[in-house]
Design an enzyme around this catalytic site. Structure first.
Site, PDB file in Angstrom:
ATOM      1  N   THR A   1       0.806  -1.230   0.000  1.00 38.37           N
ATOM      2  CA  THR A   1       0.000   0.000   0.000  1.00 38.37           C
ATOM      3  C   THR A   1       0.838   1.279   0.000  1.00 38.37           C
ATOM      4  O   THR A   1       0.343   2.326   0.421  1.00 38.37           O
ATOM      5  CB  THR A   1      -0.981   0.004   1.198  1.00 38.37           C
ATOM      6  OG1 THR A   1      -0.204   0.079   2.396  1.00 38.37           O
ATOM      7  CG2 THR A   1      -1.872  -1.222   1.211  1.00 38.37           C
TER       8      THR A   1
ATOM      9  N   ASP B   1       0.423  -4.906   3.641  1.00 39.38           N
ATOM     10  CA  ASP B   1       1.652  -4.253   4.107  1.00 39.38           C
ATOM     11  C   ASP B   1       1.526  -2.740   3.965  1.00 39.38           C
ATOM     12  O   ASP B   1       1.132  -2.228   2.914  1.00 39.38           O
ATOM     13  CB  ASP B   1       2.843  -4.724   3.259  1.00 39.38           C
ATOM     14  CG  ASP B   1       4.136  -4.032   3.672  1.00 39.38           C
ATOM     15  OD1 ASP B   1       4.664  -4.371   4.748  1.00 39.38           O
ATOM     16  OD2 ASP B   1       4.603  -3.131   2.943  1.00 39.38           O
TER      17      ASP B   1
ATOM     18  N   TYR C   1       4.556   5.820   4.399  1.00 41.69           N
ATOM     19  CA  TYR C   1       3.886   5.786   3.091  1.00 41.69           C
ATOM     20  C   TYR C   1       2.861   6.915   3.021  1.00 41.69           C
ATOM     21  O   TYR C   1       1.809   6.863   3.654  1.00 41.69           O
ATOM     22  CB  TYR C   1       3.229   4.425   2.826  1.00 41.69           C
ATOM     23  CG  TYR C   1       4.207   3.273   2.685  1.00 41.69           C
ATOM     24  CD1 TYR C   1       5.577   3.505   2.526  1.00 41.69           C
ATOM     25  CD2 TYR C   1       3.776   1.953   2.698  1.00 41.69           C
ATOM     26  CE1 TYR C   1       6.476   2.461   2.400  1.00 41.69           C
ATOM     27  CE2 TYR C   1       4.674   0.901   2.568  1.00 41.69           C
ATOM     28  CZ  TYR C   1       6.017   1.161   2.425  1.00 41.69           C
ATOM     29  OH  TYR C   1       6.915   0.120   2.297  1.00 41.69           O
TER      30      TYR C   1
ATOM     31  N   GLN D   1      11.744  -8.432   4.506  1.00 43.59           N
ATOM     32  CA  GLN D   1      11.101  -7.807   3.338  1.00 43.59           C
ATOM     33  C   GLN D   1      12.203  -7.101   2.559  1.00 43.59           C
ATOM     34  O   GLN D   1      12.761  -6.113   3.024  1.00 43.59           O
ATOM     35  CB  GLN D   1      10.031  -6.818   3.811  1.00 43.59           C
ATOM     36  CG  GLN D   1       9.253  -6.206   2.668  1.00 43.59           C
ATOM     37  CD  GLN D   1       8.257  -5.161   3.142  1.00 43.59           C
ATOM     38  OE1 GLN D   1       8.456  -3.973   2.912  1.00 43.59           O
ATOM     39  NE2 GLN D   1       7.207  -5.594   3.821  1.00 43.59           N
TER      40      GLN D   1
ATOM     41  N   TYR E   1       9.784  -7.306  -2.213  1.00 41.02           N
ATOM     42  CA  TYR E   1       9.118  -6.085  -2.692  1.00 41.02           C
ATOM     43  C   TYR E   1       9.737  -5.639  -4.009  1.00 41.02           C
ATOM     44  O   TYR E   1      10.901  -5.934  -4.279  1.00 41.02           O
ATOM     45  CB  TYR E   1       9.113  -4.973  -1.643  1.00 41.02           C
ATOM     46  CG  TYR E   1      10.405  -4.220  -1.373  1.00 41.02           C
ATOM     47  CD1 TYR E   1      10.907  -3.277  -2.271  1.00 41.02           C
ATOM     48  CD2 TYR E   1      11.100  -4.397  -0.186  1.00 41.02           C
ATOM     49  CE1 TYR E   1      12.073  -2.560  -2.002  1.00 41.02           C
ATOM     50  CE2 TYR E   1      12.265  -3.685   0.089  1.00 41.02           C
ATOM     51  CZ  TYR E   1      12.744  -2.769  -0.819  1.00 41.02           C
ATOM     52  OH  TYR E   1      13.892  -2.070  -0.550  1.00 41.02           O
TER      53      TYR E   1
ATOM     54  N   LEU F   1       7.769  -6.164  -9.577  1.00 38.96           N
ATOM     55  CA  LEU F   1       7.359  -5.579 -10.869  1.00 38.96           C
ATOM     56  C   LEU F   1       8.101  -4.276 -11.147  1.00 38.96           C
ATOM     57  O   LEU F   1       7.806  -3.579 -12.124  1.00 38.96           O
ATOM     58  CB  LEU F   1       5.846  -5.333 -10.883  1.00 38.96           C
ATOM     59  CG  LEU F   1       4.977  -6.579 -10.704  1.00 38.96           C
ATOM     60  CD1 LEU F   1       3.500  -6.195 -10.662  1.00 38.96           C
ATOM     61  CD2 LEU F   1       5.216  -7.578 -11.824  1.00 38.96           C
ATOM     62  N   GLU F   2       9.031  -3.930 -10.266  1.00 39.64           N
ATOM     63  CA  GLU F   2       9.803  -2.688 -10.411  1.00 39.64           C
ATOM     64  C   GLU F   2       8.886  -1.483 -10.621  1.00 39.64           C
ATOM     65  O   GLU F   2       9.033  -0.719 -11.586  1.00 39.64           O
ATOM     66  CB  GLU F   2      10.853  -2.800 -11.529  1.00 39.64           C
ATOM     67  CG  GLU F   2      12.030  -3.701 -11.158  1.00 39.64           C
ATOM     68  CD  GLU F   2      12.800  -3.208  -9.933  1.00 39.64           C
ATOM     69  OE1 GLU F   2      12.614  -2.060  -9.514  1.00 39.64           O
ATOM     70  OE2 GLU F   2      13.583  -4.006  -9.370  1.00 39.64           O
TER      71      GLU F   2
HETATM   72  N1  LIG Z   1      10.550  -2.162   2.761  1.00 44.33           N
HETATM   73  C1  LIG Z   1      10.758  -1.234   1.847  1.00 44.33           C
HETATM   74  O1  LIG Z   1      11.674  -0.421   1.927  1.00 44.33           O
HETATM   75  C2  LIG Z   1       9.832  -1.181   0.664  1.00 44.33           C
HETATM   76  C3  LIG Z   1      10.204  -0.463  -0.489  1.00 44.33           C
HETATM   77  C4  LIG Z   1       9.320  -0.453  -1.562  1.00 44.33           C
HETATM   78  C5  LIG Z   1       8.115  -1.111  -1.471  1.00 44.33           C
HETATM   79  N2  LIG Z   1       7.760  -1.773  -0.327  1.00 44.33           N
HETATM   80  C6  LIG Z   1       6.455  -2.457  -0.188  1.00 44.33           C
HETATM   81  O2  LIG Z   1       6.319  -3.327  -1.297  1.00 44.33           O
HETATM   82  C7  LIG Z   1       5.118  -2.998  -2.003  1.00 44.33           C
HETATM   83  C8  LIG Z   1       5.300  -3.311  -3.476  1.00 44.33           C
HETATM   84  O3  LIG Z   1       6.247  -2.460  -4.058  1.00 44.33           O
HETATM   85  P1  LIG Z   1       5.816  -1.289  -5.041  1.00 44.33           P
HETATM   86  O4  LIG Z   1       4.381  -0.972  -4.835  1.00 44.33           O
HETATM   87  O5  LIG Z   1       6.819  -0.231  -4.835  1.00 44.33           O
HETATM   88  O6  LIG Z   1       6.107  -1.834  -6.470  1.00 44.33           O
HETATM   89  P2  LIG Z   1       5.651  -3.077  -7.334  1.00 44.33           P
HETATM   90  O7  LIG Z   1       4.839  -4.015  -6.557  1.00 44.33           O
HETATM   91  O8  LIG Z   1       6.886  -3.561  -8.020  1.00 44.33           O
HETATM   92  O9  LIG Z   1       4.777  -2.344  -8.460  1.00 44.33           O
HETATM   93  C9  LIG Z   1       3.569  -1.745  -8.179  1.00 44.33           C
HETATM   94  C10 LIG Z   1       2.998  -1.213  -9.475  1.00 44.33           C
HETATM   95  O10 LIG Z   1       2.743  -2.315 -10.341  1.00 44.33           O
HETATM   96  C11 LIG Z   1       1.439  -2.194 -10.854  1.00 44.33           C
HETATM   97  N3  LIG Z   1       0.878  -3.547 -11.003  1.00 44.33           N
HETATM   98  C12 LIG Z   1       0.638  -4.471 -10.043  1.00 44.33           C
HETATM   99  N4  LIG Z   1       0.113  -5.586 -10.575  1.00 44.33           N
HETATM  100  C13 LIG Z   1       0.011  -5.361 -11.906  1.00 44.33           C
HETATM  101  C14 LIG Z   1      -0.479  -6.120 -12.985  1.00 44.33           C
HETATM  102  N5  LIG Z   1      -0.922  -7.367 -12.787  1.00 44.33           N
HETATM  103  N6  LIG Z   1      -0.446  -5.572 -14.215  1.00 44.33           N
HETATM  104  C15 LIG Z   1       0.020  -4.309 -14.426  1.00 44.33           C
HETATM  105  N7  LIG Z   1       0.491  -3.532 -13.433  1.00 44.33           N
HETATM  106  C16 LIG Z   1       0.498  -4.056 -12.181  1.00 44.33           C
HETATM  107  C17 LIG Z   1       0.635  -1.381  -9.865  1.00 44.33           C
HETATM  108  O11 LIG Z   1      -0.361  -0.739 -10.588  1.00 44.33           O
HETATM  109  P3  LIG Z   1      -1.561   0.109  -9.949  1.00 44.33           P
HETATM  110  O12 LIG Z   1      -0.914   1.027  -8.973  1.00 44.33           O
HETATM  111  O13 LIG Z   1      -2.122   0.821 -11.117  1.00 44.33           O
HETATM  112  O14 LIG Z   1      -2.507  -0.857  -9.307  1.00 44.33           O
HETATM  113  C18 LIG Z   1       1.707  -0.469  -9.264  1.00 44.33           C
HETATM  114  O15 LIG Z   1       1.765   0.759  -9.956  1.00 44.33           O
HETATM  115  C19 LIG Z   1       4.864  -1.529  -1.647  1.00 44.33           C
HETATM  116  O16 LIG Z   1       3.524  -1.137  -1.903  1.00 44.33           O
HETATM  117  C20 LIG Z   1       5.240  -1.531  -0.192  1.00 44.33           C
HETATM  118  O17 LIG Z   1       4.181  -2.092   0.575  1.00 44.33           O
HETATM  119  C21 LIG Z   1       8.622  -1.832   0.715  1.00 44.33           C
END
Ligand SMILES: NC(=O)c1ccc[n+]([C@@H]2O[C@H](COP(=O)([O-])OP(=O)(O)OC[C@H]3O[C@@H](n4cnc5c(N)ncnc54)[C@H](OP(=O)(O)O)[C@@H]3O)[C@@H](O)[C@H]2O)c1
Length: 332
Positions: A20, A55, A60, A187, A215, A218-219
């Protein structure tokens, strides 16, 4: 949906977790403004698809993600395994400078005092009296691990949290933290474009029965569509800071899509996201796939990744062909 144990805690979580960060908005995710009604609809979709693991983090959207979730979870808190984080805060009462963003200065503080205050603040914002899992957001060496873990263990004894996890850490950090109690999950960033940190980590996760939660698989969208690398992002947008938009990596990503990912998506009749997710799930058996969603469509598409029976040969081909675009370390 597939389910797994969170470390050895006995807490059952969906293998796909709902990230989230994006729903918090702010300068890093500026292109979609969400309200609690929208988040409630996303939670309904998650529930329908069997996703029970959420998460979030205080930082955030500088509290916005937690606040929206708190509102949206009213009346259904028990239906989800709720994970948030500690260590990064903008109270201005100590810690090491981490970054300035959205008009606040965020410090990293893993002292017992800060960790306990972080959890109290999150409980209020999330409108709950317990958090299932608390992640140390950025492991740092400025405070003794014994002190940080002591505080988290106290919170478990008080019934305020149920499990402890680490993030942005190293395999040796897991070994150190495990001296003072169980670390249910780490994570960490892990993707086809940056897999080395994960590969280094898997052995220690296996040793301690710790879940490896990915995490950024999908970059932030870059691996969901070849057109993504050509997009322009406003200043501050997290996607404009990633290395994928710069040459020579940008051209290497185009080549990867053209020569490898597109033909494989045709072969498996799936989206790019599903192909990447299937590859990710094949890298390590006790892997939890944390994906960010702001739209129900992307959530619905993502769960289809379980339908793909990616062959060993194609999995290796993807790793091999991604090599020219890969980078060793990422800081998001
Ligand atoms: N611990 C840390 O330091 C850290 C750092 C980064 C992230 N995180 C956690 O990890 C989570 C995931 O990382 P993230 O959100 O940065 O990046 P991600 O999961 O690599 O990518 C998210 C993006 O991918 C898109 N997406 C997801 N499923 C898809 C699909 N089936 N087809 C097309 N597009 C798709 C989403 O679209 P929509 O938005 O349009 O739905 C969103 O814009 C975060 O939300 C956070 O909770 C943690």
């Amino acid at each position: 949906m597939k389910y797994m144990n969170l470390g050895n805690t006995g807490i059952e979580v969906s293998q796909i977790a709902f990230g989230t960060w994006g729903i918090g908005g702010g300068i890093v995710w500026p292109d979609m403004a969400l309200d609690a009604g929208h988040v409630r609809a996303l939670l309904k979709e998650a529930k329908d698809l069997g996703i029970n693991y959420i998460d979030t983090a205080p930082v955030y959207g500088t509290s916005m993600s937690e606040k929206l979730l708190g509102e949206a979870l009213k009346g259904q808190r028990e239906d989800f395994v709720l994970q948030t984080k500690c260590s990064l805060n903008w109270r201005g009462d100590g810690g090491n400078y981490h970054y300035s963003r959205d008009g606040v200065t965020v410090n990293n503080d893993t002292s017992a005092r800060a960790v306990k205050q972080d959890v109290e603040d999150s409980l209020l914002r999330l409108q709950t009296d317990y958090i299932d899992s608390v992640v140390v957001h950025y492991v740092c060496k400025s405070w003794p691990v014994e002190e940080t873990m002591g505080a988290l263990q106290d919170l478990i004894k008080e019934g305020k949290i149920r499990a402890i996890a680490l993030s942005n850490s190293q395999p040796e950090d897991l070994a150190e933290y495990e001296k003072y109690g169980h670390v249910a999950a780490v994570q960490e960033f892990f993707s086809l474009l940056s897999p080395f940190h994960g590969y280094d980590y898997f052995e220690n996760c296996r040793r301690y029965g710790t879940t490896f939660q990915v995490y950024g698989a999908l970059e932030e969208g870059f691996l969901t569509d070849p057109a993504f690398v050509d997009k322009e992002f406003p200043a501050g947008d997290v996607r404009g800071k990633l290395p994928w938009i710069h040459e020579p990596i940008k051209s290497a990503i185009h080549t990867l899509f053209d020569e490898t990912l597109t033909p494989l998506c045709e072969k498996y009749q799936c989206s790019y996201a599903n192909l990447i997710e299937a590859w990710t799930l094949k890298q390590y058996p006790d892997l939890n796939l944390l994906v960010g969603f702001r739209r129900a469509e992307t959530m619905r598409d993502t769960v289809k990744c379980f339908d793909i029976d990616l062959s060993e040969e194609d999995c290796l081909l993807m790793s091999e062909k991604a090599a020219p675009a890969q980078v060793p370390v990422l800081d998001k």
